[in-house]
Design a protein around this motif. Sequence first.
Motif, PDB file in Angstrom:
ATOM      1  N   MET A   1       9.797 -18.135  13.945  1.00 22.21           N
ATOM      2  CA  MET A   1       8.716 -17.352  14.512  1.00 22.21           C
ATOM      3  C   MET A   1       8.835 -17.324  16.025  1.00 22.21           C
ATOM      4  SD  MET A   1       5.482 -18.342  12.039  1.00 22.21           S
ATOM      5  CE  MET A   1       6.038 -19.970  11.589  1.00 22.21           C
ATOM      6  N   ASN A   2       8.359 -16.290  16.608  1.00 22.11           N
ATOM      7  CA  ASN A   2       8.511 -16.105  18.030  1.00 22.11           C
ATOM      8  C   ASN A   2       7.512 -16.912  18.852  1.00 22.11           C
ATOM      9  OD1 ASN A   2      10.551 -14.264  17.539  1.00 22.11           O
ATOM     10  ND2 ASN A   2       9.149 -12.537  17.387  1.00 22.11           N
ATOM     11  N   GLY A   3       6.469 -17.424  18.243  1.00 22.53           N
ATOM     12  CA  GLY A   3       5.500 -18.230  18.949  1.00 22.53           C
ATOM     13  C   GLY A   3       4.346 -17.443  19.530  1.00 22.53           C
ATOM     14  N   GLY A   4       4.399 -16.133  19.506  1.00 24.44           N
ATOM     15  CA  GLY A   4       3.319 -15.291  19.997  1.00 24.44           C
ATOM     16  C   GLY A   4       3.024 -14.199  19.002  1.00 24.44           C
ATOM     17  N   VAL A   5       2.066 -13.347  19.373  1.00 20.09           N
ATOM     18  CA  VAL A   5       1.688 -12.250  18.496  1.00 20.09           C
ATOM     19  C   VAL A   5       2.696 -11.120  18.624  1.00 20.09           C
ATOM     20  CG1 VAL A   5      -0.082 -10.528  18.004  1.00 20.09           C
ATOM     21  CG2 VAL A   5      -0.749 -12.846  18.669  1.00 20.09           C
ATOM     22  N   ASN A   6       3.199 -10.640  17.486  1.00 17.87           N
ATOM     23  CA  ASN A   6       4.088  -9.482  17.470  1.00 17.87           C
ATOM     24  C   ASN A   6       3.200  -8.237  17.499  1.00 17.87           C
ATOM     25  OD1 ASN A   6       5.851  -7.359  16.788  1.00 17.87           O
ATOM     26  ND2 ASN A   6       7.147  -8.719  15.549  1.00 17.87           N
ATOM     27  N   GLY A   7       2.958  -7.721  18.700  1.00 20.12           N
ATOM     28  CA  GLY A   7       1.983  -6.649  18.879  1.00 20.12           C
ATOM     29  C   GLY A   7       2.323  -5.376  18.134  1.00 20.12           C
ATOM     30  N   VAL A   8       3.610  -4.973  18.158  1.00 19.42           N
ATOM     31  CA  VAL A   8       4.010  -3.728  17.493  1.00 19.42           C
ATOM     32  C   VAL A   8       3.827  -3.851  15.980  1.00 19.42           C
ATOM     33  CG1 VAL A   8       5.933  -2.153  17.042  1.00 19.42           C
ATOM     34  CG2 VAL A   8       5.610  -3.115  19.336  1.00 19.42           C
ATOM     35  N   ALA A   9       4.343  -4.950  15.411  1.00 14.82           N
ATOM     36  CA  ALA A   9       4.209  -5.156  13.968  1.00 14.82           C
ATOM     37  C   ALA A   9       2.741  -5.236  13.572  1.00 14.82           C
ATOM     38  CB  ALA A   9       4.945  -6.428  13.547  1.00 14.82           C
ATOM     39  N   LEU A  10       1.933  -5.900  14.398  1.00 16.20           N
ATOM     40  CA  LEU A  10       0.508  -6.026  14.097  1.00 16.20           C
ATOM     41  C   LEU A  10      -0.189  -4.668  14.125  1.00 16.20           C
ATOM     42  CD1 LEU A  10      -1.958  -7.775  13.528  1.00 16.20           C
ATOM     43  CD2 LEU A  10      -2.201  -8.122  16.001  1.00 16.20           C
ATOM     44  N   ALA A  11       0.194  -3.826  15.091  1.00 16.15           N
ATOM     45  CA  ALA A  11      -0.416  -2.491  15.192  1.00 16.15           C
ATOM     46  C   ALA A  11      -0.106  -1.655  13.956  1.00 16.15           C
ATOM     47  CB  ALA A  11       0.074  -1.789  16.454  1.00 16.15           C
ATOM     48  N   VAL A  12       1.158  -1.712  13.496  1.00 15.94           N
ATOM     49  CA  VAL A  12       1.538  -0.960  12.294  1.00 15.94           C
ATOM     50  C   VAL A  12       0.794  -1.502  11.079  1.00 15.94           C
ATOM     51  CG1 VAL A  12       3.451  -0.366  10.757  1.00 15.94           C
ATOM     52  CG2 VAL A  12       3.796  -0.360  13.235  1.00 15.94           C
ATOM     53  N   PHE A  13       0.703  -2.828  11.002  1.00 13.92           N
ATOM     54  CA  PHE A  13      -0.007  -3.468   9.896  1.00 13.92           C
ATOM     55  C   PHE A  13      -1.470  -3.014   9.862  1.00 13.92           C
ATOM     56  CE2 PHE A  13      -2.616  -6.882   8.151  1.00 13.92           C
ATOM     57  CZ  PHE A  13      -1.931  -7.229   6.993  1.00 13.92           C
ATOM     58  N   ILE A  14      -2.116  -3.029  11.025  1.00 15.78           N
ATOM     59  CA  ILE A  14      -3.523  -2.623  11.098  1.00 15.78           C
ATOM     60  C   ILE A  14      -3.686  -1.158  10.723  1.00 15.78           C
ATOM     61  CG2 ILE A  14      -5.446  -2.230  12.699  1.00 15.78           C
ATOM     62  CD1 ILE A  14      -4.589  -4.777  14.160  1.00 15.78           C
ATOM     63  N   PHE A  15      -2.749  -0.307  11.147  1.00 18.31           N
ATOM     64  CA  PHE A  15      -2.825   1.125  10.798  1.00 18.31           C
ATOM     65  C   PHE A  15      -2.872   1.316   9.284  1.00 18.31           C
ATOM     66  CE2 PHE A  15      -0.407   4.823   9.337  1.00 18.31           C
ATOM     67  CZ  PHE A  15      -1.208   5.852   9.832  1.00 18.31           C
ATOM     68  N   PHE A  16      -1.949   0.677   8.579  1.00 20.55           N
ATOM     69  CA  PHE A  16      -1.914   0.838   7.121  1.00 20.55           C
ATOM     70  C   PHE A  16      -3.130   0.178   6.467  1.00 20.55           C
ATOM     71  CE2 PHE A  16       2.642   1.705   7.795  1.00 20.55           C
ATOM     72  CZ  PHE A  16       2.773   2.831   7.016  1.00 20.55           C
ATOM     73  N   PHE A  17      -3.576  -0.953   7.016  1.00 23.58           N
ATOM     74  CA  PHE A  17      -4.735  -1.621   6.442  1.00 23.58           C
ATOM     75  C   PHE A  17      -5.981  -0.745   6.564  1.00 23.58           C
ATOM     76  CE2 PHE A  17      -8.407  -4.470   6.609  1.00 23.58           C
ATOM     77  CZ  PHE A  17      -8.201  -5.240   5.476  1.00 23.58           C
ATOM     78  N   VAL A  18      -6.157  -0.125   7.734  1.00 24.53           N
ATOM     79  CA  VAL A  18      -7.305   0.771   7.921  1.00 24.53           C
ATOM     80  C   VAL A  18      -7.198   1.971   6.982  1.00 24.53           C
ATOM     81  CG1 VAL A  18      -8.434   2.340   9.547  1.00 24.53           C
ATOM     82  CG2 VAL A  18      -7.742   0.054  10.294  1.00 24.53           C
ATOM     83  N   ALA A  19      -5.973   2.494   6.812  1.00 29.22           N
ATOM     84  CA  ALA A  19      -5.780   3.659   5.943  1.00 29.22           C
ATOM     85  C   ALA A  19      -6.156   3.344   4.497  1.00 29.22           C
ATOM     86  CB  ALA A  19      -4.326   4.142   6.021  1.00 29.22           C
ATOM     87  N   VAL A  20      -5.715   2.206   3.992  1.00 27.36           N
ATOM     88  CA  VAL A  20      -6.026   1.884   2.592  1.00 27.36           C
ATOM     89  C   VAL A  20      -7.493   1.488   2.431  1.00 27.36           C
ATOM     90  CG1 VAL A  20      -3.649   1.216   2.059  1.00 27.36           C
ATOM     91  CG2 VAL A  20      -5.284  -0.534   2.775  1.00 27.36           C
ATOM     92  N   THR A  21      -8.095   0.949   3.498  1.00 28.76           N
ATOM     93  CA  THR A  21      -9.527   0.661   3.438  1.00 28.76           C
ATOM     94  C   THR A  21     -10.321   1.944   3.260  1.00 28.76           C
ATOM     95  OG1 THR A  21      -9.297  -1.327   4.799  1.00 28.76           O
ATOM     96  CG2 THR A  21     -11.488  -0.320   4.679  1.00 28.76           C
ATOM     97  N   ALA A  22      -9.954   2.960   4.047  1.00 29.49           N
ATOM     98  CA  ALA A  22     -10.615   4.259   3.908  1.00 29.49           C
ATOM     99  C   ALA A  22     -10.408   4.823   2.513  1.00 29.49           C
ATOM    100  CB  ALA A  22     -10.087   5.230   4.957  1.00 29.49           C
ATOM    101  N   MET A  23      -9.191   4.700   1.987  1.00 31.91           N
ATOM    102  CA  MET A  23      -8.906   5.168   0.633  1.00 31.91           C
ATOM    103  C   MET A  23      -9.753   4.408  -0.388  1.00 31.91           C
ATOM    104  SD  MET A  23      -4.747   5.557   0.734  1.00 31.91           S
ATOM    105  CE  MET A  23      -4.657   6.028  -0.991  1.00 31.91           C
ATOM    106  N   GLY A  24      -9.942   3.107  -0.157  1.00 29.74           N
ATOM    107  CA  GLY A  24     -10.719   2.307  -1.087  1.00 29.74           C
ATOM    108  C   GLY A  24     -12.155   2.791  -1.211  1.00 29.74           C
TER     109      GLY A  24
END
Length: 539
Positions: A1-24
Amino acid sequence: MNGGVNGVALAVFIFFFVAVTAMGFLAARWRKAENEHSLDEWGLGGRSFGTWVTWFLLGGDLYTAYTFVAVPAAIYAAGASGFFAVPYTILVYPLIFTFLPRLWSVSHKHGYVTTSDFVRGRFGSKGLSLAVAVTGILATMPYIALQLVGIQAVLDVMGVGGGEDTNWFIKDLPLLIAFGVLAAYTYSSGLRAPALIAFVKDTLIYIVIAVAIIYIPIKLGGFDDIFQAAGDKYTAAKAGGVVPPAAGQWTYATLALGSALALFMYPHSITATLSSRSREVIRRNTTILPLYSLMLGLLALLGFMAIAAGIKVDNGQLAIPQLFETMFPDWFAGVAFAAIGIGALVPAAIMSIAAANLFTRNIYRDFIKPDATPAQETKVSKLVSLLVKVGALVFVLSMDKTVAINFQLLGGIWILQTMPALVGGLFTRWFHRWALLAGWAVGMVYGTAAAYGVASPTQAHFGGSSKEIPGLGEIGYIGLTAFVLNVVTTVVLTFVLRAFKAPEGIDETSPSDYTADAGDRGVQVELPPATAADPDPVH
């Protein structure tokens, strides 16, 4: 692990999470129910799903976030013995082709929502029905908890939540948010939510696997180098190389067979099955679901790739998320993490619905409020689905992850003991209800006691699911041994009870019910009060 927050990966993760939440939440409007206050609608999606929706729903149900993380992690840690999941998913589809269409038909004909509904109707036994329901709920709880393990692995690799010294609330807040959202849209939309989200989940998983199986080997020098690195590691660790050692082959075979027999005994598997609109949909799905086995085989190879890539982790569950972060560009690592995260939300939703339906129909209705209306049943099921998720969350946050994993293995042992009543009942009425109950009890007691006696480096009890098979001297899957004892007890006691002409209970089904299709439903048969169907309400 890099020891910090992976901002790009986190942003993509949040995008899909928000999308499926709306779908739910929007899923409540998809195939909108004529009567929202019934378990048929909330808990089974109106029994209206066609071939492709059912295929994605079953795939989302069976191939979970934990599958994504744990199968290659087992390869990473133990070698080819971790591949047992691949043959058992190959074995299971011919098995379910023989009995799932029959279960769908009789359930459609009589309006059964759970396996316990069928068992009670077939054998006229509330006691046996209760045993099946309680077993299903107990086996499902740790399975839901393991979906949290999958999400936590992804969050840990992305650096979200802080380190081990971080305040527990801050550390677990992302997980609390994720399951809070899951609970909200499951309560609102019922089975329609995971059915719709399953399209996104499975599409992402197939994309990630297709890219990984091509891109990562190219970066690592090809499959020759990957298998060479894996072979060297297993040889050095005396783990038997890429073939299970001779001492582990009985364990491998019995675990694969026992897991295949157990998979469609789980309530969530049956819930997804009963949501389909016709018998033919079930038959088609048993022929195309093996496509997921192909995906699973490719997924398992990621364990070898993690070894070749030099991934070093203390917790094996982090090996594959760490492989993705190391080998993929940050944006695509985010896509892979989203696939795992959404892969937890879909099965967790279905599992909580299935467990809630069991409680509502076979505990609340049978023993607490026999005159419950459909609206009351639906309300209770919604509330219980929330409690089940909260229970799973507490289970994971308050215990070591190894405990959750081993309790899921124990759940597999338990759920297998319901097979004689469920599958046996679909083909014959010969088994006596009291014999089935006694066989279930023998299997449960032996399986639990045997698992309790298994130690591991981190646990004194419940440290695994394999033990010496009595009379053979080989190490094998405890669940399969318990199942054999269950069947032997059931058969012997059936002969005895029939000889003494013990009361058999009323069978409310008829032979034609087991081949009925969608147009043959007619008038739904309500489960009658205990006094009408069973002179002995305990049995």
